[in-house]
Design an enzyme around this catalytic site. Sequence first.
Site, mmCIF file in Angstrom:
data_model
loop_
_atom_site.group_PDB
_atom_site.id
_atom_site.type_symbol
_atom_site.label_atom_id
_atom_site.label_comp_id
_atom_site.label_asym_id
_atom_site.label_seq_id
_atom_site.Cartn_x
_atom_site.Cartn_y
_atom_site.Cartn_z
ATOM 1 N N THR A 15 -5.310 -11.737 26.636
ATOM 2 C CA THR A 15 -5.074 -12.924 25.852
ATOM 3 C C THR A 15 -6.397 -12.608 24.931
ATOM 4 O O THR A 15 -7.535 -12.699 25.258
ATOM 5 C CB THR A 15 -5.551 -14.122 26.686
ATOM 6 O OG1 THR A 15 -4.258 -14.211 27.382
ATOM 7 C CG2 THR A 15 -5.472 -15.478 25.822
ATOM 8 N N VAL A 16 -6.253 -12.621 23.528
ATOM 9 C CA VAL A 16 -7.136 -12.797 22.595
ATOM 10 C C VAL A 16 -7.344 -14.115 21.987
ATOM 11 O O VAL A 16 -6.434 -14.573 21.496
ATOM 12 C CB VAL A 16 -6.792 -11.815 21.698
ATOM 13 C CG1 VAL A 16 -7.926 -11.528 20.398
ATOM 14 C CG2 VAL A 16 -6.591 -10.423 21.995
ATOM 15 N N GLU A 17 -8.585 -14.606 22.106
ATOM 16 C CA GLU A 17 -8.892 -15.819 21.649
ATOM 17 C C GLU A 17 -10.341 -15.642 20.517
ATOM 18 O O GLU A 17 -11.013 -14.982 21.037
ATOM 19 C CB GLU A 17 -9.582 -16.735 22.571
ATOM 20 C CG GLU A 17 -8.064 -17.058 23.503
ATOM 21 C CD GLU A 17 -8.571 -18.026 24.594
ATOM 22 O OE1 GLU A 17 -9.774 -18.768 24.490
ATOM 23 O OE2 GLU A 17 -7.734 -18.330 25.536
ATOM 24 N N VAL A 18 -10.144 -16.168 19.506
ATOM 25 C CA VAL A 18 -11.043 -16.066 18.541
ATOM 26 C C VAL A 18 -11.950 -17.055 18.189
ATOM 27 O O VAL A 18 -12.870 -17.179 17.391
ATOM 28 C CB VAL A 18 -10.573 -15.365 17.079
ATOM 29 C CG1 VAL A 18 -9.972 -14.084 17.322
ATOM 30 C CG2 VAL A 18 -9.652 -16.452 16.365
ATOM 31 N N GLY A 19 -11.972 -18.014 18.913
ATOM 32 C CA GLY A 19 -12.726 -19.262 18.762
ATOM 33 C C GLY A 19 -12.420 -20.470 19.648
ATOM 34 O O GLY A 19 -11.471 -20.493 20.628
#
Length: 81
Positions: A15-19
């Site tokens: 899971t990629v979260e950027v903020g």
Amino acid sequence: MADFNYLHTNCFEVTVEVGCEKFPLAEELFTIWHENRDALLNYMEMVHRGIKGIVSDKFGNPIKNARISVRGIRHDVTTGN
């Protein structure tokens, strides 16, 4: 689900979260993309590193449920059906 799938199946999920903001404003997306583009592309290149291939018998037939172990990693994987 990612932890469960990694431990109990041969599926590795990320899971990629950027903020911290769940739904950024549309006008912020261009900036967010450019701030994270190189890191994402680098990650996509790195996922192709490591060991991969087909487990087969001496006749070239795939071996079902073969267990693959790597010394120093406490997580075996098995081949598909």
